[in-house]
Design a protein around this motif. Structure first.
Motif, PDB file in Angstrom:
ATOM      1  N   CYS A 192       0.826  -1.207   0.000  1.00  0.00           N
ATOM      2  CA  CYS A 192       0.000   0.000   0.000  1.00  0.00           C
ATOM      3  C   CYS A 192       0.859   1.256   0.000  1.00  0.00           C
ATOM      4  O   CYS A 192       0.527   2.240  -0.647  1.00  0.00           O
ATOM      5  CB  CYS A 192      -0.929   0.022   1.211  1.00  0.00           C
ATOM      6  SG  CYS A 192      -2.252  -1.184   1.106  1.00  0.00           S
ATOM      7  N   SER A 193       1.962   1.247   0.724  1.00  0.00           N
ATOM      8  CA  SER A 193       2.806   2.438   0.762  1.00  0.00           C
ATOM      9  C   SER A 193       3.447   2.679  -0.600  1.00  0.00           C
ATOM     10  O   SER A 193       3.577   3.825  -1.038  1.00  0.00           O
ATOM     11  CB  SER A 193       3.867   2.319   1.849  1.00  0.00           C
ATOM     12  OG  SER A 193       4.790   1.303   1.544  1.00  0.00           O
ATOM     13  N   ALA A 194       3.822   1.614  -1.286  1.00  0.00           N
ATOM     14  CA  ALA A 194       4.394   1.774  -2.615  1.00  0.00           C
ATOM     15  C   ALA A 194       3.341   2.292  -3.591  1.00  0.00           C
ATOM     16  O   ALA A 194       3.621   3.155  -4.425  1.00  0.00           O
ATOM     17  CB  ALA A 194       4.966   0.446  -3.105  1.00  0.00           C
ATOM     18  N   THR A 195       2.132   1.798  -3.460  1.00  0.00           N
ATOM     19  CA  THR A 195       1.050   2.258  -4.323  1.00  0.00           C
ATOM     20  C   THR A 195       0.750   3.722  -4.054  1.00  0.00           C
ATOM     21  O   THR A 195       0.554   4.507  -4.980  1.00  0.00           O
ATOM     22  CB  THR A 195      -0.220   1.408  -4.082  1.00  0.00           C
ATOM     23  OG1 THR A 195       0.102   0.057  -4.366  1.00  0.00           O
ATOM     24  CG2 THR A 195      -1.357   1.853  -4.962  1.00  0.00           C
ATOM     25  N   TRP A 196       0.724   4.104  -2.785  1.00  0.00           N
ATOM     26  CA  TRP A 196       0.435   5.495  -2.435  1.00  0.00           C
ATOM     27  C   TRP A 196       1.514   6.422  -2.998  1.00  0.00           C
ATOM     28  O   TRP A 196       1.213   7.486  -3.516  1.00  0.00           O
ATOM     29  CB  TRP A 196       0.328   5.648  -0.920  1.00  0.00           C
ATOM     30  CG  TRP A 196       0.019   7.045  -0.511  1.00  0.00           C
ATOM     31  CD1 TRP A 196       0.824   7.884   0.187  1.00  0.00           C
ATOM     32  CD2 TRP A 196      -1.179   7.793  -0.807  1.00  0.00           C
ATOM     33  NE1 TRP A 196       0.203   9.085   0.358  1.00  0.00           N
ATOM     34  CE2 TRP A 196      -1.026   9.058  -0.246  1.00  0.00           C
ATOM     35  CE3 TRP A 196      -2.343   7.491  -1.490  1.00  0.00           C
ATOM     36  CZ2 TRP A 196      -2.007  10.034  -0.345  1.00  0.00           C
ATOM     37  CZ3 TRP A 196      -3.320   8.463  -1.588  1.00  0.00           C
ATOM     38  CH2 TRP A 196      -3.149   9.713  -1.022  1.00  0.00           C
ATOM     39  N   SER A 197       2.763   6.030  -2.937  1.00  0.00           N
ATOM     40  CA  SER A 197       3.845   6.843  -3.508  1.00  0.00           C
ATOM     41  C   SER A 197       3.660   6.988  -5.008  1.00  0.00           C
ATOM     42  O   SER A 197       3.872   8.067  -5.561  1.00  0.00           O
ATOM     43  CB  SER A 197       5.201   6.207  -3.214  1.00  0.00           C
ATOM     44  OG  SER A 197       5.435   6.174  -1.834  1.00  0.00           O
ATOM     45  N   GLY A 198       3.257   5.921  -5.657  1.00  0.00           N
ATOM     46  CA  GLY A 198       3.008   5.974  -7.096  1.00  0.00           C
ATOM     47  C   GLY A 198       1.854   6.894  -7.433  1.00  0.00           C
ATOM     48  O   GLY A 198       1.913   7.663  -8.399  1.00  0.00           O
ATOM     49  N   VAL A 199       0.802   6.860  -6.641  1.00  0.00           N
ATOM     50  CA  VAL A 199      -0.345   7.743  -6.862  1.00  0.00           C
ATOM     51  C   VAL A 199       0.080   9.199  -6.697  1.00  0.00           C
ATOM     52  O   VAL A 199      -0.284  10.058  -7.496  1.00  0.00           O
ATOM     53  CB  VAL A 199      -1.506   7.390  -5.899  1.00  0.00           C
ATOM     54  CG1 VAL A 199      -2.575   8.462  -5.906  1.00  0.00           C
ATOM     55  CG2 VAL A 199      -2.097   6.046  -6.262  1.00  0.00           C
ATOM     56  N   GLN A 200       0.851   9.486  -5.667  1.00  0.00           N
ATOM     57  CA  GLN A 200       1.315  10.855  -5.448  1.00  0.00           C
ATOM     58  C   GLN A 200       2.173  11.329  -6.616  1.00  0.00           C
ATOM     59  O   GLN A 200       2.032  12.470  -7.078  1.00  0.00           O
ATOM     60  CB  GLN A 200       2.105  10.945  -4.145  1.00  0.00           C
ATOM     61  CG  GLN A 200       1.244  10.846  -2.912  1.00  0.00           C
ATOM     62  CD  GLN A 200       2.068  10.878  -1.642  1.00  0.00           C
ATOM     63  OE1 GLN A 200       3.178  10.338  -1.583  1.00  0.00           O
ATOM     64  NE2 GLN A 200       1.526  11.501  -0.610  1.00  0.00           N
ATOM     65  N   GLN A 201       3.071  10.491  -7.095  1.00  0.00           N
ATOM     66  CA  GLN A 201       3.939  10.875  -8.212  1.00  0.00           C
ATOM     67  C   GLN A 201       3.131  11.088  -9.481  1.00  0.00           C
ATOM     68  O   GLN A 201       3.352  12.057 -10.207  1.00  0.00           O
ATOM     69  CB  GLN A 201       5.014   9.806  -8.446  1.00  0.00           C
ATOM     70  CG  GLN A 201       6.007  10.183  -9.520  1.00  0.00           C
ATOM     71  CD  GLN A 201       6.795  11.428  -9.177  1.00  0.00           C
ATOM     72  OE1 GLN A 201       7.276  11.566  -8.068  1.00  0.00           O
ATOM     73  NE2 GLN A 201       6.923  12.336 -10.114  1.00  0.00           N
ATOM     74  N   ASP A 202       2.175  10.204  -9.764  1.00  0.00           N
ATOM     75  CA  ASP A 202       1.329  10.353 -10.945  1.00  0.00           C
ATOM     76  C   ASP A 202       0.510  11.634 -10.877  1.00  0.00           C
ATOM     77  O   ASP A 202       0.343  12.332 -11.879  1.00  0.00           O
ATOM     78  CB  ASP A 202       0.397   9.155 -11.103  1.00  0.00           C
ATOM     79  CG  ASP A 202       1.132   7.899 -11.498  1.00  0.00           C
ATOM     80  OD1 ASP A 202       2.305   8.001 -11.909  1.00  0.00           O
ATOM     81  OD2 ASP A 202       0.526   6.805 -11.383  1.00  0.00           O
ATOM     82  N   THR A 203      -0.005  11.954  -9.696  1.00  0.00           N
ATOM     83  CA  THR A 203      -0.787  13.174  -9.532  1.00  0.00           C
ATOM     84  C   THR A 203       0.081  14.403  -9.753  1.00  0.00           C
ATOM     85  O   THR A 203      -0.329  15.352 -10.427  1.00  0.00           O
ATOM     86  CB  THR A 203      -1.424  13.212  -8.126  1.00  0.00           C
ATOM     87  OG1 THR A 203      -2.240  12.057  -7.967  1.00  0.00           O
ATOM     88  CG2 THR A 203      -2.265  14.462  -7.938  1.00  0.00           C
TER      89      THR A 203
END
Length: 51
Positions: free
Chosen positions: A17-28
């Protein structure tokens, strides 16, 4: 044994989940920067055409 498996599962879930959240933040962040650039280009185009 059951507690160990549950703990292992929770640790894997949290790390995923933390890796996914980092990816979401970067994509945003990337999407916001791209949008700003497109809006700026459009505004400059309109400015050039109206002058």
């Amino acid at each position: 044994m059951k507690a160990f498996v549950c703990t292992l599962f929770i640790l894997l879930f949290v790390s995923g989940c933390s890796a996914t959240w980092s990816g979401v933040q970067q994509d945003t962040t990337d999407a916001v920067q791209w949008t700003k650039g497109q809006v700026n280009q459009g505004a400059n185009y309109v400015k050039d055409k109206t002058e």
